[in-house]
Scaffold this active site. Structure first.
Site, PDB file in Angstrom:
ATOM      1  N   LYS A 239      38.758  18.453  95.243  1.00 42.73           N
ATOM      2  CA  LYS A 239      39.346  17.569  96.256  1.00 42.73           C
ATOM      3  C   LYS A 239      40.843  17.356  96.041  1.00 42.73           C
ATOM      4  O   LYS A 239      41.560  16.949  96.941  1.00 42.73           O
ATOM      5  CB  LYS A 239      38.588  16.255  96.295  1.00 42.73           C
ATOM      6  CG  LYS A 239      37.162  16.492  96.789  1.00 42.73           C
ATOM      7  CD  LYS A 239      36.368  15.269  97.060  1.00 42.73           C
ATOM      8  CE  LYS A 239      35.091  15.591  97.812  1.00 42.73           C
ATOM      9  NZ  LYS A 239      34.162  16.472  97.055  1.00 42.73           N
TER      10      LYS A 239
HETATM   11  C1  PLP Z   1      33.168  17.316  97.703  1.00 39.63           C
HETATM   12  C2  PLP Z   1      32.547  18.331  96.803  1.00 39.63           C
HETATM   13  C3  PLP Z   1      31.760  19.387  97.307  1.00 39.63           C
HETATM   14  C4  PLP Z   1      31.398  19.523  98.765  1.00 39.63           C
HETATM   15  O1  PLP Z   1      32.471  19.850  99.592  1.00 39.63           O
HETATM   16  P1  PLP Z   1      32.363  19.569 101.183  1.00 39.63           P
HETATM   17  O2  PLP Z   1      33.699  19.894 101.716  1.00 39.63           O
HETATM   18  O3  PLP Z   1      32.013  18.120 101.308  1.00 39.63           O
HETATM   19  O4  PLP Z   1      31.285  20.465 101.702  1.00 39.63           O
HETATM   20  C5  PLP Z   1      31.260  20.317  96.405  1.00 39.63           C
HETATM   21  N1  PLP Z   1      31.495  20.207  95.081  1.00 39.63           N
HETATM   22  C6  PLP Z   1      32.241  19.207  94.559  1.00 39.63           C
HETATM   23  C7  PLP Z   1      32.438  19.134  93.093  1.00 39.63           C
HETATM   24  C8  PLP Z   1      32.795  18.244  95.396  1.00 39.63           C
HETATM   25  O5  PLP Z   1      33.519  17.256  94.861  1.00 39.63           O
END
Ligand code: PLP
Length: 493
Positions: A110
């Site tokens: 993120k």
């Molecule tokens: C947020 C997240 C995801 C999922 O991503 P999306 O964009 O919500 O599909 C997968 N793995 C981790 C570690 C995350 O923090």
């Protein structure tokens, strides 16, 4: 170029307006209606370093910003913030590639988007002449909270408030949040679970909408992936990994590749589809889920049904039953039929499920594959890849790796697995998968994992144990709205 609501073509917004609003007034998500409007020579991109590449892609998606402005914003967002200058390195592991998205300031994928979003918001405030302070409200199950705090702390004109479930996140995640510095941050633990925090935040938005004086002139906004400003930066690493394979002469420009994406809210994988719409030669995008396999079922059968048991898994960032960004895919796959999208979303809201028309399902299946994997198989994948290739994956990455096994058997093109978290963010589960007995204290698990793997603990995590706790507020879930409104109304935090 105007963005429009997925639910009503009359709700339009410029890029900066869409970024500031987060969500359209009718509850729809802001979307590009015609990708052919976007001017971008994707082959030229492949020659660029990651940060200029990011600037070029973002400028094409948000043309209200000039190329010079976007260059500046991308530099501010990324320079010196990630472990490597290329931000998201690509590693070869056996017969596949792993795209490491977790080398940012909080060791979570993120970071890629939440490093850029504050820059885009600040610039959008200037561009639209907005005078009010923005207060970002975030409910988090762990990762988003810290990445948002890191991105927004000390950003002028913006404040950030994060709510997490008390004793409901890992010790490391909690320490990451409660030690956050900055004169514009508030962090509170909620006596309740993640849904309580999320509900409280939604109710705060509603309460503020009804009582405009409550906020004393500030404006609430959100930093989750319904915001187009958070989705757009994620398009970049699809091009970047493709450019790596071209440079390493694994492929020639124009050859196809496929991506396997650990999925929750469908933001990451949708950014991959944006990349394809912008020209990137993608064979398939494979959606990987854990036991909460609502998306696997949808992509196989065309029925989205959220009425099902919710499982707490070892890949908690993917424990999700309503994937918000799927709405954008429905919009794209129905040729921007906002009436249809509005009706499907209404069904989801009222009946808990919907079915898409058969021809739409066929179109979706031509682009997307799907698979899922339970906790046990996730653990097996971690152990197998570690023993066979000496590569250590976190649990989310392992879900995607396990799902990629089946696809890889018949794939002729290179397969890239997206890695969304450092194994050190989930040390307990990773140690168990390796057959070790994890230490009781999670901080000791970090050391234990480092010793076993011979990998360094990421810097941002290693200092946490002794960092000063700056936020010790604990509130009952019923208090959240009052707390948030009151805090948002204060000029100085
Ligand atoms: C947020 C997240 C995801 C999922 O991503 P999306 O964009 O919500 O599909 C997968 N793995 C981790 C570690 C995350 O923090």
């Amino acid at each position: 170029m105007l963005y429009q609501s997925t639910r009503n073509k009359n709700y339009t917004a410029t890029g900066p307006e869409a970024i500031l609003q987060g969500i359209a007034p009718d509850g729809g998500l802001y979307m590009i209606s015609d990708f052919s409007d976007i001017k971008l020579d994707w082959k030229e991109l492949l020659e660029l370093d990651t940060i200029p590449m990011a600037a070029k892609i973002l400028q094409a998606l948000l043309p209200d910003f000039s190329p010079e402005e976007m260059d500046e914003l991308a530099k501010k967002a990324y320079c010196g913030k990630f472990e490597t200058d290329d931000l998201t390195p690509l590693a070869q592991v056996g017969d596949r590639y792993i795209l490491e998205l977790f080398r940012g300031p909080t060791s979570a994928f993120k970071d890629v988007a939440l490093s850029m979003l504050p820059q885009l918001m600040t610039a959008s405030r200037k561009k639209t002449g907005m005078k009010e302070d923005i207060v970002i409200l975030t409910a988090t199950s762990g990762d988003t909270g810290k990445a948002a705090l890191e991105g927004f702390h000390d950003v002028e004109g913006i404040k950030i408030m994060v709510f997490f479930p008390n004793n409901g996140v890992s010790a490391v995640q909690q320490a990451q949040m409660v030690t956050q510095t900055g004169n514009n941050v508030a962090v509170a633990a909620i006596n309740g679970n993640f849904d309580d925090a999320q509900t409280g935040v939604k109710k705060t938005f509603a309460a503020a909408a009804e009582n405009s004086t409550a906020l004393n002139g500030s404006v609430l906004s959100s930093a989750n992936s319904i915001n187009i400003g958070r989705l757009a930066p994620q398009v970049v690493y699809y091009f970047k990994s493709y450019a790596d394979l071209v440079r390493e002469e694994v492929i020639k420009v124009g050859d196809k590749v496929s991506f396997v994406v650990p999925t929750g809210n469908f933001g990451d994988i949708l950014a991959g589809y944006f990349a394809k719409k912008l020209g990137l030669p993608v064979e398939k995008l494979i959606c990987a889920s854990n036991e909460n396999k609502v998306l696997t079922d949808f992509l196989n059968e065309g029925i989205y049904d959220r009425q099902r048991p919710f499982y707490k898994t070892t890949s908690p960032s993917m424990d999700i039953l309503v994937s918000s960004n799927l709405e954008r895919l429905l919009f794209m796959m129905s040729d921007c039929d906002s009436e249809l999208v509005a009706s499907l979303m209404k069904q989801l809201n009222e009946e808990g499920k919907y079915r898409v028309p058969a021809e739409m399902l066929t179109k979706i299946q031509a682009e997307f594959g799907a698979g899922f994997c339970d906790d046990q198989k996730t653990a097996v994948a971690i152990r197998k890849v570690w023993e066979k290739y000496g590569y250590l994956m976190d649990t989310h990455t392992a879900v995607a790796w396990a799902v990629s096994e089946e696809y890889k058997k018949t794939a002729k093109e290179p397969v890239i697995v997206l890695s969304t978290a450092s194994p050190f963010k989930f040390p307990h589960a990773v140690l168990s998968a390796l057959g070790e007995t994890p230490a009781e204290n999670e901080f000791d698990c970090l050391t234990q994992l480092s010793e076993i793997s011979n990998l360094p603990i990421p810097k941002n995590l290693s200092g946490l144990k002794d960092a000063k706790v700056l936020h010790d507020t604990v509130i009952d879930k019923e208090e959240l709205i009052d707390f948030a409104l009151n805090k948002a109304g204060q000029a100085k935090w």
